[in-house]
Design a protein around this motif. Structure first.
Motif, PDB file in Angstrom:
ATOM      1  N   ARG A 175      44.103  48.545  38.694  1.00 55.80           N
ATOM      2  CA  ARG A 175      43.742  47.351  37.936  1.00 55.80           C
ATOM      3  C   ARG A 175      44.545  47.282  36.633  1.00 55.80           C
ATOM      4  O   ARG A 175      45.093  46.230  36.284  1.00 55.80           O
ATOM      5  N   THR A 176      44.645  48.401  35.934  1.00 55.72           N
ATOM      6  CA  THR A 176      45.420  48.442  34.696  1.00 55.72           C
ATOM      7  C   THR A 176      46.894  48.186  34.973  1.00 55.72           C
ATOM      8  O   THR A 176      47.569  47.473  34.213  1.00 55.72           O
ATOM      9  N   ALA A 177      47.401  48.755  36.065  1.00 53.28           N
ATOM     10  CA  ALA A 177      48.808  48.538  36.422  1.00 53.28           C
ATOM     11  C   ALA A 177      49.075  47.072  36.721  1.00 53.28           C
ATOM     12  O   ALA A 177      50.109  46.523  36.330  1.00 53.28           O
ATOM     13  N   LEU A 178      48.131  46.420  37.410  1.00 53.64           N
ATOM     14  CA  LEU A 178      48.279  44.995  37.719  1.00 53.64           C
ATOM     15  C   LEU A 178      48.306  44.170  36.441  1.00 53.64           C
ATOM     16  O   LEU A 178      49.165  43.287  36.280  1.00 53.64           O
ATOM     17  N   ILE A 179      47.392  44.437  35.534  1.00 55.31           N
ATOM     18  CA  ILE A 179      47.335  43.696  34.261  1.00 55.31           C
ATOM     19  C   ILE A 179      48.652  43.843  33.512  1.00 55.31           C
ATOM     20  O   ILE A 179      49.191  42.865  32.980  1.00 55.31           O
ATOM     21  N   ASP A 183      39.790  36.071  44.783  1.00 51.34           N
ATOM     22  CA  ASP A 183      40.957  35.554  44.097  1.00 51.34           C
ATOM     23  C   ASP A 183      41.204  36.345  42.812  1.00 51.34           C
ATOM     24  O   ASP A 183      40.267  36.816  42.160  1.00 51.34           O
ATOM     25  N   VAL A 184      42.482  36.465  42.456  1.00 53.43           N
ATOM     26  CA  VAL A 184      42.852  36.915  41.117  1.00 53.43           C
ATOM     27  C   VAL A 184      43.003  35.645  40.287  1.00 53.43           C
ATOM     28  O   VAL A 184      43.898  34.836  40.534  1.00 53.43           O
ATOM     29  N   GLU A 185      42.105  35.447  39.321  1.00 49.75           N
ATOM     30  CA  GLU A 185      42.027  34.185  38.592  1.00 49.75           C
ATOM     31  C   GLU A 185      42.656  34.303  37.208  1.00 49.75           C
ATOM     32  O   GLU A 185      42.321  35.211  36.437  1.00 49.75           O
ATOM     33  N   LEU A 186      43.554  33.359  36.916  1.00 51.31           N
ATOM     34  CA  LEU A 186      44.264  33.358  35.643  1.00 51.31           C
ATOM     35  C   LEU A 186      44.016  32.060  34.894  1.00 51.31           C
ATOM     36  O   LEU A 186      43.959  30.983  35.501  1.00 51.31           O
ATOM     37  N   LEU A 187      43.879  32.168  33.587  1.00 55.93           N
ATOM     38  CA  LEU A 187      43.791  31.009  32.709  1.00 55.93           C
ATOM     39  C   LEU A 187      45.086  30.920  31.920  1.00 55.93           C
ATOM     40  O   LEU A 187      45.483  31.886  31.257  1.00 55.93           O
ATOM     41  N   LEU A 188      45.758  29.776  32.011  1.00 57.38           N
ATOM     42  CA  LEU A 188      47.001  29.542  31.272  1.00 57.38           C
ATOM     43  C   LEU A 188      46.828  28.335  30.358  1.00 57.38           C
ATOM     44  O   LEU A 188      46.425  27.265  30.818  1.00 57.38           O
ATOM     45  N   ILE A 189      47.136  28.511  29.098  1.00 52.09           N
ATOM     46  CA  ILE A 189      47.112  27.415  28.130  1.00 52.09           C
ATOM     47  C   ILE A 189      48.551  27.134  27.710  1.00 52.09           C
ATOM     48  O   ILE A 189      49.219  27.996  27.135  1.00 52.09           O
ATOM     49  N   ASP A 244      52.100  39.142  45.825  1.00 54.86           N
ATOM     50  CA  ASP A 244      52.942  40.258  46.238  1.00 54.86           C
ATOM     51  C   ASP A 244      52.364  41.605  45.778  1.00 54.86           C
ATOM     52  O   ASP A 244      52.450  42.607  46.498  1.00 54.86           O
ATOM     53  N   LEU A 245      51.791  41.631  44.581  1.00 54.58           N
ATOM     54  CA  LEU A 245      51.288  42.879  44.013  1.00 54.58           C
ATOM     55  C   LEU A 245      49.961  43.314  44.619  1.00 54.58           C
ATOM     56  O   LEU A 245      49.665  44.513  44.672  1.00 54.58           O
ATOM     57  N   THR A 246      49.160  42.346  45.061  1.00 56.05           N
ATOM     58  CA  THR A 246      47.795  42.674  45.472  1.00 56.05           C
ATOM     59  C   THR A 246      47.445  42.300  46.905  1.00 56.05           C
ATOM     60  O   THR A 246      46.540  42.893  47.489  1.00 56.05           O
ATOM     61  N   GLY A 247      48.095  41.276  47.433  1.00 55.06           N
ATOM     62  CA  GLY A 247      47.684  40.725  48.719  1.00 55.06           C
ATOM     63  C   GLY A 247      46.544  39.736  48.590  1.00 55.06           C
ATOM     64  O   GLY A 247      46.141  39.112  49.571  1.00 55.06           O
TER      65      GLY A 247
END
Length: 210
Positions: free
Chosen positions: A89-93, A126-132, A157-160
């Protein structure tokens, strides 16, 4: 990738959650403590895993009188691999943050929320991202859209796991903050900050400053 138990990507058996607990522990734990923290299998099953891992030298067993305490042997050749898998998880972040830092149009704010921020979920989450985005960047800006699309593909690609991006402008965010929109609870509780201004402080800063 199982967002709650990422080590299971490589170690799908009970060994995975047991090793994840040991990799995160700073001191020896009893079999019952490991079972409780792992949240899987039975106490007997966990102890069998611990006994087998002890024969490989990957974990140390200490006699604490009335109980045995288990700890990861961090000098073992395989220990760094276990520690990395336990902390995917830390590596993904870090990988997502690195990509955002390379953007030609930098976001005012970017963060992860939802299952990945709560440290739960599963293989389907889902891997959920907030972009402003800055106010001067219009919806549909080609470069911004290209960056966002590439980021979504990077996550896949990183997680599937599927990637979901919630995108809005600085002014649109200010409107949500001013009205205490319910979706703010999803974005803030909890959140993993990636880059830009922390979300909770943006409403204290004038929009014109961006």
């Amino acid at each position: 990738m199982d967002l709650k138990l990422p080590i299971s990507t490589v170690i799908p058996s009970l060994d995975g959650p047991v090793l994840q607990v040991l990799a995160r522990a700073d001191e020896g734990l009893s079999g019952r403590q490991i079972h409780k923290l792992a949240g899987q299998g039975s106490v007997a099953g966990v102890r069998l895993v611990l006994q087998r891992l002890a024969t490989t030298g990957l974990i140390h067993v200490d006699d604490a009188g009335n109980s045995l305490l288990y700890r990861l042997n961090r000098k073992h050749l395989a220990a760094p691999v276990v520690e990395f898998l336990a902390d995917l998880r830390t590596a993904l972040i870090a990988r997502i943050a690195d990509e955002l830092d390379s953007w030609r149009i930098r976001p005012v704010h970017a963060s992860l929320y939802g299952a990945i921020a709560r440290d739960d979920g599963d293989l389907e989450s889902d891997v959920e991202l907030l972009l402003i985005r800055p106010d001067e960047i219009d919806t549909g800006d080609p470069l911004w859209d290209e960056q966002a699309s590439h980021l979504m593909q990077t996550v896949v690609d990183l997680t599937g796991n599927p990637a979901h991006v919630f995108e809005l402008s600085r002014t649109e965010l200010a409107n949500h903050l001013a009205t205490s929109a319910p979706i703010l609870n999803d974005w803030l509780n909890p959140t993993l900050h990636l880059t830009g201004h922390p979300l909770e402080t943006l409403h204290q800063q004038p929009v014109a400053a961006e």
